[in-house]
Design a protein around this motif. Structure first.
Motif, PDB file in Angstrom:
ATOM      1  N   GLU A 347       0.818  -1.206   0.000  1.00  0.00           N
ATOM      2  CA  GLU A 347       0.000   0.000   0.000  1.00  0.00           C
ATOM      3  C   GLU A 347       0.853   1.258   0.000  1.00  0.00           C
ATOM      4  O   GLU A 347       0.480   2.276  -0.604  1.00  0.00           O
ATOM      5  N   MET A 348       2.029   1.213   0.646  1.00  0.00           N
ATOM      6  CA  MET A 348       2.973   2.335   0.560  1.00  0.00           C
ATOM      7  C   MET A 348       3.442   2.517  -0.887  1.00  0.00           C
ATOM      8  O   MET A 348       3.579   3.646  -1.368  1.00  0.00           O
ATOM      9  N   ARG A 351       0.759   4.157  -2.871  1.00  0.00           N
ATOM     10  CA  ARG A 351       0.666   5.591  -2.555  1.00  0.00           C
ATOM     11  C   ARG A 351       1.924   6.351  -2.933  1.00  0.00           C
ATOM     12  O   ARG A 351       2.061   7.532  -2.588  1.00  0.00           O
ATOM     13  N   GLU A 352       2.848   5.690  -3.602  1.00  0.00           N
ATOM     14  CA  GLU A 352       4.101   6.283  -4.080  1.00  0.00           C
ATOM     15  C   GLU A 352       4.963   6.808  -2.936  1.00  0.00           C
ATOM     16  O   GLU A 352       5.688   7.796  -3.074  1.00  0.00           O
ATOM     17  N   GLU A 353       4.920   6.088  -1.799  1.00  0.00           N
ATOM     18  CA  GLU A 353       5.777   6.438  -0.665  1.00  0.00           C
ATOM     19  C   GLU A 353       7.142   5.755  -0.757  1.00  0.00           C
ATOM     20  O   GLU A 353       8.066   6.097  -0.013  1.00  0.00           O
ATOM     21  N   ILE A 354       7.256   4.771  -1.633  1.00  0.00           N
ATOM     22  CA  ILE A 354       8.507   4.029  -1.810  1.00  0.00           C
ATOM     23  C   ILE A 354       8.920   4.170  -3.269  1.00  0.00           C
ATOM     24  O   ILE A 354       8.105   3.965  -4.170  1.00  0.00           O
ATOM     25  N   PRO A 366       9.880   2.228   5.121  1.00  0.00           N
ATOM     26  CA  PRO A 366      10.147   3.193   6.192  1.00  0.00           C
ATOM     27  C   PRO A 366       9.634   2.662   7.534  1.00  0.00           C
ATOM     28  O   PRO A 366       8.424   2.436   7.686  1.00  0.00           O
ATOM     29  N   ARG A 369       6.821   4.627   9.453  1.00  0.00           N
ATOM     30  CA  ARG A 369       5.510   4.529   8.825  1.00  0.00           C
ATOM     31  C   ARG A 369       4.905   3.146   9.058  1.00  0.00           C
ATOM     32  O   ARG A 369       3.693   3.015   9.262  1.00  0.00           O
ATOM     33  N   GLU A 373       1.284   2.466  10.786  1.00  0.00           N
ATOM     34  CA  GLU A 373       0.232   1.696  10.139  1.00  0.00           C
ATOM     35  C   GLU A 373      -0.115   0.434  10.930  1.00  0.00           C
ATOM     36  O   GLU A 373      -1.288   0.050  11.033  1.00  0.00           O
TER      37      GLU A 373
END
Length: 389
Positions: A347-348, A351-354, A366, A369, A373
């Motif tokens: 899911e990260m 959401r373009e967190e990785i 991360p 994070r 979560e």
């Protein structure tokens, strides 16, 4: 719009991951791919009953056939591979062709390192690959990195984790929550640790020690294989000590060590009354029924101790995570921790967190994070930094 997810392997951990995609991942669609359509349909029906959302779609997939995998991944943003590790390198190559990001449940460090070698290809395809998610390897590594970052300078990290019955029953005081072949694979071979800053190989089932683990009290920990994945290589030159042991109730390791000493964990066939017998297969057949109850109420625990310096003084950082069988959903603690660590990572990515590329767990996810979560999902995670000098 939400994301399109897929799960290859609609078993226990795969279903738990799909549940999280629906509840927390903003899923428009979750494809449940399996060679067994009955299993895939059963998982989809269960998810609709639990979530009230009709977004799970059963799909027949043959992971040995790249075209079948590519068809299942068409239009998918991120997927989980929950199939046995020998298939994951081929699936990672298919993910690049399909331009679908991937996480998997791993189980074999050498395979993971081959997947990580696809970094440039993953970046070119605009996708992310993170192998070896789950409980251990997986969440244990993420929490170890979290403990390292709680200090200004970490020097030693010791990780303890395990899935255990809430109410142990003699003589085994253990309940099997995943494939028995995976269990004996962890109990044999060698583990790679850092000691004196150097990579060392330590035999499985060795170095048993007593450890006090909240909330269970006194347990025993022993070396098992593969639990740190690629982390020892990543932290070589940074940490002096890095090691991981698996937790069991007292007495378990002594019994298993006895079976190993007899040769019952060996994969080398022997001849008995003219018939070829593989000792490990015989052990599986005898042991599995005794540790597989009809109902499992388990607890999954991870305990990390990092030692180093904080604010110019010697200090110790500890991280304790615990999770219990969920009566409402019927998900076991091992399913929740294993599946949801993978789901959180996926899911990260959605959401373009990785960033794009192929990343090991220790650098790709991360840790702060993940902790945030995981707590949202009801995991108990307690952290503490204590001066030691």
């Amino acid at each position: 719009m939400g994301s399109t997810y897929a799960v290859l392997g609609a078993g226990r951990q795969g279903t738990a991951t799909a549940y999280d995609f629906i509840v927390h991942g903003g899923a428009d669609e979750v494809r449940l791919g399996d060679v067994d359509m009955k299993r895939a349909r059963g998982a989809a029906d269960r998810l609709q009953g639990l979530t009230g959302k009709d977004v799970a779609r059963p799909v027949r997939v043959y992971v040995t056939k790249s075209e079948s995998v590519l068809a299942a991944l068409e239009g998918v943003d991120v997927f989980l591979s929950a199939v046995p590790f020998p298939f994951n390198l081929g699936i990672a190559k298919a993910a690049i062709r399909a331009k679908a990001s991937m996480v998997d449940l791993g189980g074999h460090t050498a395979t993971a390192r081959k997947q990580l070698a696809l970094d440039a290809q993953a970046k070119k395809a605009g996708i992310t690959i993170i192998p070896e998610c789950g409980m251990g390897p997986g969440a244990n590594i993420t929490l170890a990195v979290h403990a390292v970052r709680m200090l200004d300078k970490a020097e030693e990290v010791r990780v303890y984790d395990g899935g255990l019955p809430q109410r142990p029953r003699p003589p085994w005081n253990y309940e099997l929550t995943f494939n028995v072949a995976g269990l004996t694979n962890e109990y044999t071979g060698t583990a790679t640790f850092l000691r004196g800053g150097q990579l060392v190989e330590v035999p499985g089932l060795s170095e048993v020690e007593a450890v006090d683990i909240p909330p269970l009290g006194r347990l025993e920990a022993a070396v098992t294989t593969g639990g740190l994945s690629t982390m020892p290589w990543t932290y070589k030159g940074s940490l002096r000590i890095l090691e991981n042991k698996t937790l069991r109730y007292p007495g378990h390791w002594e019994r298993i060590r006895g079976f190993a000493d007899l040769g019952l964990l060996s994969e080398k066939a022997i001849t008995v009354n003219g018939a070829k017998v593989v000792p490990r297969e015989l052990f599986h057949a005898l042991f599995e029924p005794h540790v597989t109850p009809k109902e499992i109420r388990d607890i999954a625990v991870t305990h990390v101790v990092a030692r180093g310096r904080k604010d110019g003084r010697p200090a110790e950082a500890t991280v304790d995570m615990a999770d219990l069988y969920d009566e409402r959903t019927g998900f076991r603690a091992m399913e929740r921790v294993t599946g949801w660590h993978a789901a959180i990572a996926a899911e990260m990515i959605a959401r373009e967190e990785i960033p794009w590329g192929a990343h090991p767990v220790e650098t790709g996810i991360p840790p702060d994070r993940f902790v945030e979560e995981a707590r949202l999902r009801g995991f108990s995670i307690k952290t503490r930094v204590t001066p030691t000098g």
